[in-house]
Design a protein around this motif. Sequence first.
Motif, short mmCIF file in Angstrom:
data_model
loop_
_atom_site.label_atom_id
_atom_site.label_comp_id
_atom_site.label_asym_id
_atom_site.label_seq_id
_atom_site.Cartn_x
_atom_site.Cartn_y
_atom_site.Cartn_z
N PRO A 32 0.82 -1.22 0.00
CA PRO A 32 0.00 0.00 0.00
C PRO A 32 0.85 1.27 0.00
N HIS A 33 1.65 1.42 -1.03
CA HIS A 33 2.65 2.49 -1.07
C HIS A 33 2.06 3.85 -1.42
N GLY A 34 0.81 3.88 -1.86
CA GLY A 34 0.19 5.16 -2.20
C GLY A 34 -0.44 5.87 -1.03
N ALA A 35 -0.38 5.27 0.15
CA ALA A 35 -0.97 5.89 1.34
C ALA A 35 -0.12 7.06 1.81
N PRO A 36 -0.73 8.04 2.49
CA PRO A 36 0.03 9.21 2.95
C PRO A 36 0.78 9.00 4.25
N SER A 37 0.50 7.89 4.97
CA SER A 37 1.15 7.64 6.25
C SER A 37 1.16 6.14 6.51
N PHE A 38 1.94 5.72 7.51
CA PHE A 38 1.97 4.29 7.81
C PHE A 38 0.60 3.81 8.29
N SER A 39 -0.03 4.56 9.16
CA SER A 39 -1.33 4.14 9.68
C SER A 39 -2.36 4.00 8.56
N GLU A 40 -2.32 4.89 7.59
CA GLU A 40 -3.22 4.79 6.45
C GLU A 40 -2.83 3.61 5.55
N ALA A 41 -1.55 3.36 5.41
CA ALA A 41 -1.10 2.19 4.64
C ALA A 41 -1.63 0.91 5.27
N LEU A 42 -1.61 0.87 6.60
CA LEU A 42 -2.14 -0.30 7.30
C LEU A 42 -3.64 -0.45 7.01
N ARG A 43 -4.35 0.67 7.01
CA ARG A 43 -5.78 0.62 6.69
C ARG A 43 -6.02 0.13 5.27
N TYR A 44 -5.25 0.67 4.31
CA TYR A 44 -5.37 0.21 2.92
C TYR A 44 -5.20 -1.31 2.85
N GLY A 45 -4.19 -1.80 3.58
CA GLY A 45 -3.90 -3.22 3.55
C GLY A 45 -5.01 -4.05 4.16
N VAL A 46 -5.52 -3.62 5.32
CA VAL A 46 -6.61 -4.35 5.98
C VAL A 46 -7.85 -4.40 5.09
N GLU A 47 -8.20 -3.28 4.49
CA GLU A 47 -9.41 -3.26 3.67
C GLU A 47 -9.25 -4.10 2.40
N THR A 48 -8.05 -4.13 1.85
CA THR A 48 -7.80 -4.98 0.68
C THR A 48 -7.83 -6.44 1.08
N PHE A 49 -7.25 -6.77 2.24
CA PHE A 49 -7.24 -8.14 2.75
C PHE A 49 -8.67 -8.64 2.96
N ARG A 50 -9.52 -7.79 3.54
CA ARG A 50 -10.92 -8.18 3.76
C ARG A 50 -11.66 -8.35 2.43
N ALA A 51 -11.36 -7.49 1.47
CA ALA A 51 -11.99 -7.61 0.15
C ALA A 51 -11.55 -8.90 -0.52
#
Length: 428
Positions: free
Chosen positions: A170-189
Motif C-alpha cells: 500500500p505504497h500510495g498511502a500518505p502515512s503508515f497508519s493509512e497504509a495499514l488501513r489500505y492493507g486491511v481493507e484490501t485483505f478483507r476484500a
Amino acid sequence: MPNEIAHVDALEILDSRGNPTVEVEVALRNGSVGVARVPSGASTGKNEAVELRDGDPTRFGGLGVRKAVENVRTILSERVLGEDATKQAAIDALLIEADGTPGKSKLGANAILGVSMAVARAAANSVGLPLYAYLGGATARRLPIPMMNVINGGKHAGNRLAFQEFMIVPHGAPSFSEALRYGVETFRALKRELERRGLPTAVGDEGGFAPDLESDEEACELIVEAIERAGFTPGKDVAIALDPAASSFFSDGAYDLASGERLDREALLDLYARWVKTYPIVSIEDGFDEADWDGYVAQTAAIGDRIQIVGDDNYVTNPKFIAEGIRRKATNAVLIKLNQIGTVTETVAAIELARTAGWRSVVSHRSGETEDSFIADFAVAFGTGQIKTGSLSRSERIAKYNRLLWIERQLGTQALFSSPFIAGDQAD
C-alpha cells in the motif's frame, strides 16, 4: 558501571508454528532488562547461519533447543557478564569469537542472536530511549512501507501454488497508519472474493490466505480484483510484490509451476516480464534458484530499471554474498533477516554495504515468528523504508504493525513515510 551486564538467562519457548525457539533475558547492573525472542524460517538459504536444534526424536521431533538455551546460560553468559551493554559491536564480536565457526554452528545462531538482540534492548532501556532511537540515533524517523503477504503458497501453505508469497504494497498511502488501513481493507476484500468464488479462507504460516488455485498467475488476478473491490487503484494506491522463493520449486535445471508448466531460466524470465506488464508488480524477490546467478543478472538487466529485484536466499544477510551480488549486478535490493547472519552488528553491516551500492534493503520477519517486535524498531532505526512482516492476521504478525503504529505516534510530525515506488517505476 551502570550499563554492566549482570545476568543472562534463556528459556525454550514456542514460535508461531508451535516449534521450539529461544528466548533470552539480559539484566544490567542498574536494573534495566532486555528480552528477545528468536524467529525461525522454513524456506532457508543453504548459507544461512545455523540454528542449533537438539536432534532428540523424543522431544518435539528433534526440534528442541535445550542445547542452544544451555549455551546461552553458560558459554555466552560467561563471555558477556561485566561488559558494557551499550558497546553492541564489541559484545557481538565476543559472541562470534565464543562460537568460532563461520556459520555459528557450534553454539547456534539462535543462541547468539538471542543474546545480541536482548543486549540491544537492555541498553536502550538503560539509557531511556525507544529501541529505534537507540539503534538509529536522532535522525531515525522513516516508517517503512509494509509488504503484506495476503496469499501463501510454497513451503508456507498446503496448496499447489509454487510461489511462496503474493503480497500487497500500500505504497500510495500518505502515512503508515493509512497504509495499514489500505492493507486491511484490501485483505478483507480478498477474503470476500475468495468466499464468493467458493474458495477456502484458511490462512498459511504468515497469515495470508492459502487457496488451492489452478495457477500462480490466478493469485495475481485475485489480488487485483481485491484491490479494486476495496476501492483502491491497483498500482497507484496498492501494488503487488512477489516472493516466488524459486529455490523451492527448482529441480534438474528447471522450475515447476502450479499450472504444471516446467520452465527453463529463459522461459521464467519471460514470464516475470509479462506479469510485470500485466499486473501492478513493483518487487520480485528470489525469482530464481539461489545458485542461479545468471537468472538474477538477466532479470536485473531486463527489468531492474522498472521494478525492485530482491535477493534473499542467495545473500542470507551476509556481507560476503551481498558483495558478490554487487559485483555481478545481480539485484538492486537485498532482504534483511537478523537470524540469517546471527548478530545485530553483522545485520547492520549488511544494510550499510547494500546502501553504498545504491541498493535498497527490506527488513523481514520469518515464517516461524514470535510476538517480538524487534524488526519494527530495526526498520525505523536504519531507515530501510520497507518491511515484510506477514499478513493482516495472526498476532505474531500484527505485533509488528502495532509497534510501528506506536512509533509513528511517538514521532508525530517528525515521522517520514514515502514510497520508493512511483507508478510502478523504480525511484529513490
